[in-house]
Design a protein around this motif. Sequence first.
Motif, PDB file in Angstrom:
ATOM      1  N   LEU A 384       2.383  -7.074  -5.713  1.00  0.00           N
ATOM      2  CA  LEU A 384       2.034  -7.252  -4.363  1.00  0.00           C
ATOM      3  C   LEU A 384       1.955  -6.022  -3.334  1.00  0.00           C
ATOM      4  O   LEU A 384       1.060  -5.967  -2.615  1.00  0.00           O
ATOM      5  CB  LEU A 384       2.628  -8.529  -3.764  1.00  0.00           C
ATOM      6  CG  LEU A 384       2.233  -9.111  -2.512  1.00  0.00           C
ATOM      7  CD1 LEU A 384       0.853  -9.761  -2.312  1.00  0.00           C
ATOM      8  CD2 LEU A 384       3.203 -10.169  -2.060  1.00  0.00           C
ATOM      9  N   ARG A 385       3.227  -5.447  -3.877  1.00  0.00           N
ATOM     10  CA  ARG A 385       3.488  -4.125  -3.115  1.00  0.00           C
ATOM     11  C   ARG A 385       2.391  -3.133  -3.220  1.00  0.00           C
ATOM     12  O   ARG A 385       1.459  -2.402  -2.328  1.00  0.00           O
ATOM     13  CB  ARG A 385       4.541  -3.652  -3.449  1.00  0.00           C
ATOM     14  CG  ARG A 385       5.432  -2.469  -2.295  1.00  0.00           C
ATOM     15  CD  ARG A 385       6.659  -1.924  -2.916  1.00  0.00           C
ATOM     16  NE  ARG A 385       7.597  -3.026  -2.896  1.00  0.00           N
ATOM     17  CZ  ARG A 385       8.254  -3.642  -3.936  1.00  0.00           C
ATOM     18  NH1 ARG A 385       7.790  -3.011  -5.049  1.00  0.00           N
ATOM     19  NH2 ARG A 385       9.008  -4.506  -3.751  1.00  0.00           N
ATOM     20  N   ASP A 386       1.880  -3.033  -4.553  1.00  0.00           N
ATOM     21  CA  ASP A 386       0.853  -2.038  -5.062  1.00  0.00           C
ATOM     22  C   ASP A 386      -0.432  -2.432  -4.332  1.00  0.00           C
ATOM     23  O   ASP A 386      -1.363  -1.617  -3.752  1.00  0.00           O
ATOM     24  CB  ASP A 386       0.763  -2.090  -6.636  1.00  0.00           C
ATOM     25  CG  ASP A 386       1.929  -1.145  -7.118  1.00  0.00           C
ATOM     26  OD1 ASP A 386       2.614  -0.583  -6.429  1.00  0.00           O
ATOM     27  OD2 ASP A 386       2.217  -1.674  -8.411  1.00  0.00           O
ATOM     28  N   PHE A 387      -0.642  -3.713  -4.404  1.00  0.00           N
ATOM     29  CA  PHE A 387      -1.889  -4.326  -3.783  1.00  0.00           C
ATOM     30  C   PHE A 387      -1.920  -4.230  -2.385  1.00  0.00           C
ATOM     31  O   PHE A 387      -3.115  -3.610  -1.704  1.00  0.00           O
ATOM     32  CB  PHE A 387      -2.056  -5.846  -4.199  1.00  0.00           C
ATOM     33  CG  PHE A 387      -3.379  -6.591  -3.598  1.00  0.00           C
ATOM     34  CD1 PHE A 387      -4.611  -6.468  -4.074  1.00  0.00           C
ATOM     35  CD2 PHE A 387      -3.046  -7.553  -2.485  1.00  0.00           C
ATOM     36  CE1 PHE A 387      -5.647  -7.140  -3.619  1.00  0.00           C
ATOM     37  CE2 PHE A 387      -4.359  -7.807  -2.011  1.00  0.00           C
ATOM     38  CZ  PHE A 387      -5.460  -7.732  -2.366  1.00  0.00           C
ATOM     39  N   GLN A 388      -0.709  -4.350  -1.829  1.00  0.00           N
ATOM     40  CA  GLN A 388      -0.767  -3.913  -0.260  1.00  0.00           C
ATOM     41  C   GLN A 388      -1.029  -2.561  -0.036  1.00  0.00           C
ATOM     42  O   GLN A 388      -1.751  -2.016   1.021  1.00  0.00           O
ATOM     43  CB  GLN A 388       0.557  -4.604   0.389  1.00  0.00           C
ATOM     44  CG  GLN A 388       0.842  -4.191   1.705  1.00  0.00           C
ATOM     45  CD  GLN A 388      -0.114  -5.508   2.459  1.00  0.00           C
ATOM     46  OE1 GLN A 388      -0.340  -6.548   1.926  1.00  0.00           O
ATOM     47  NE2 GLN A 388      -0.816  -5.156   3.550  1.00  0.00           N
ATOM     48  N   ALA A 389      -0.480  -1.694  -0.897  1.00  0.00           N
ATOM     49  CA  ALA A 389      -0.542  -0.305  -0.697  1.00  0.00           C
ATOM     50  C   ALA A 389      -2.191   0.047  -0.752  1.00  0.00           C
ATOM     51  O   ALA A 389      -2.653   0.888  -0.098  1.00  0.00           O
ATOM     52  CB  ALA A 389       0.368   0.490  -1.586  1.00  0.00           C
ATOM     53  N   SER A 390      -2.885  -0.608  -1.728  1.00  0.00           N
ATOM     54  CA  SER A 390      -4.246  -0.389  -2.210  1.00  0.00           C
ATOM     55  C   SER A 390      -5.000  -0.758  -1.150  1.00  0.00           C
ATOM     56  O   SER A 390      -5.983  -0.156  -0.591  1.00  0.00           O
ATOM     57  CB  SER A 390      -4.454  -0.731  -3.467  1.00  0.00           C
ATOM     58  OG  SER A 390      -4.381  -2.157  -3.437  1.00  0.00           O
ATOM     59  N   VAL A 391      -4.718  -2.027  -0.352  1.00  0.00           N
ATOM     60  CA  VAL A 391      -5.350  -2.326   0.658  1.00  0.00           C
ATOM     61  C   VAL A 391      -5.338  -1.625   1.855  1.00  0.00           C
ATOM     62  O   VAL A 391      -6.186  -1.692   2.635  1.00  0.00           O
ATOM     63  CB  VAL A 391      -4.940  -4.010   0.912  1.00  0.00           C
ATOM     64  CG1 VAL A 391      -5.344  -4.453   2.175  1.00  0.00           C
ATOM     65  CG2 VAL A 391      -5.172  -4.734  -0.086  1.00  0.00           C
ATOM     66  N   ASP A 392      -3.892  -1.078   2.039  1.00  0.00           N
ATOM     67  CA  ASP A 392      -3.958  -0.224   3.247  1.00  0.00           C
ATOM     68  C   ASP A 392      -4.708   0.917   2.986  1.00  0.00           C
ATOM     69  O   ASP A 392      -5.454   1.430   4.083  1.00  0.00           O
ATOM     70  CB  ASP A 392      -2.366   0.035   3.280  1.00  0.00           C
ATOM     71  CG  ASP A 392      -1.429  -1.117   3.696  1.00  0.00           C
ATOM     72  OD1 ASP A 392      -2.165  -1.954   4.614  1.00  0.00           O
ATOM     73  OD2 ASP A 392      -0.377  -0.999   3.678  1.00  0.00           O
ATOM     74  N   GLU A 393      -4.687   1.310   1.566  1.00  0.00           N
ATOM     75  CA  GLU A 393      -5.621   2.689   1.584  1.00  0.00           C
ATOM     76  C   GLU A 393      -6.835   2.341   1.540  1.00  0.00           C
ATOM     77  O   GLU A 393      -7.802   3.394   2.267  1.00  0.00           O
ATOM     78  CB  GLU A 393      -5.184   3.073   0.036  1.00  0.00           C
ATOM     79  CG  GLU A 393      -5.829   4.565  -0.067  1.00  0.00           C
ATOM     80  CD  GLU A 393      -5.448   4.953  -1.541  1.00  0.00           C
ATOM     81  OE1 GLU A 393      -5.863   6.174  -1.962  1.00  0.00           O
ATOM     82  OE2 GLU A 393      -4.491   4.230  -2.311  1.00  0.00           O
TER      83      GLU A 393
END
Length: 451
Positions: A384-393
């Motif tokens: 979820l953290r990686d997904f959030q980072a990817s979403v932010d990116e």
Amino acid sequence: MPHTQEQSQGDTAKHDSTASKPDSEKKDSTATAADAKPDAPKPKIIKTTKIIKRVLKKKLKSKRKSSDDKSGSGTSSVTSRSESVHGDEDNESEGLGGEVAATVLHIDRDEFLQAHRDLTTERHHAQILNNLLHRRLGEYYKKRKCEHVLKPYEGAVDLEEKYRQKLLVYNDMKMKAERELAEIKSRVSEVEEKYVARLDNANSKFDELQQLERQTGSGLIYSRKGKPMTDKTVERFLTLQRRKAEQANALCLRHIRARNAVSELEAIVKNLETLGPGLYVYQYEQLNIDNQNYNTKIEEREDELIKHRAKCTEHNQILAHIREKMHHTDEVIDFAECDLGDAEMDFFAAREELSSVKSRRNRLRWSLEDERLKAGLLTRKDLLRDFQASVDEVLKLEKKKKFLESQVGKTARNIREARKSFQVHTHPNAQKDSTKSESVQKLNQMPSTSK
């Protein structure tokens, strides 16, 4: 005195007979008696005790004369009675040869009749009052419903019989006491008679002895002087002998009394020395000494007991304090047990609630598993953290893309404007071509924005 008693009884019988007569006869008799005896003297009793018959007759004659002078004709019958009584008493005095008792009775008939009338009227009134009170008592008991009081007592016969038996026993005891007194008096009289006889015998013997001494001493002659002894000296010696005999008798009596007193005191001392069969005073003294020794030992033991009592009181105080603490701890334990019961009740209630909470937890766990399965990456924090980072990116890139597109649009507009201006200057057909190229560019930009 028996004749006087019979005379008085006859007079009372006469008075009773006169009282039983009717009222008219009573009035007539009282009137005649009052006329016949105007100056009736009061009764007098004169007792004379003489031995000589002549002196008694003289006194009786003088008394008769004085009574005749006082009473007159009305008292002639009474004096005749007294004379007969005195004559009988004289005969008795002659027979006995001792004391004689004579009485002279003068009776006032009117006083006795008046007293009889008063007493009869008083008796009549008392009887009427008694009947009235009995009637009132009967009515009172009937009102109070206490009729059992008027009935005869059930055990009255037994009580009367017991009372009679006790009276008989009392009479027997009285007769027995009288017999004992008579026996004692007879014994005392016998002893007195013996004493008087022996005393008279001793006095007569002593008188005979003195008479013999007087006869023998009247013709005696002194051996030294050679003179005959006078009667005065003999009498003096005899009187001296009598005095000495009396003194000797008195001393003998004193000696006998002292001897009896000594014997009594010796008996008392012996009784005091002998406290009982086989018990003597010296044994008592020895026991008294032993008692004193034991008393000293008892005092020592009492001192020890006092010390032990003090210790016991201290220990009792300590025990009382411990008991108080025990009671306090028992109370605390009782309160704790009550609290424990309440806690156990809460525990059982909490256990029941725990089972329900566990069931709810399991349901929630199962629902969470379902939701986790449904959520996918939401349950895994790293993804979820990686997904959030990817979403932010992605968002940053989109912003950058938009920024670049805006710059590209600006540059394209600038270029188009420049081309338009260039085409306008060159030829007019070029304007149509520019409009077509702009429409193509717009169509190309639409899918990029949708993406």
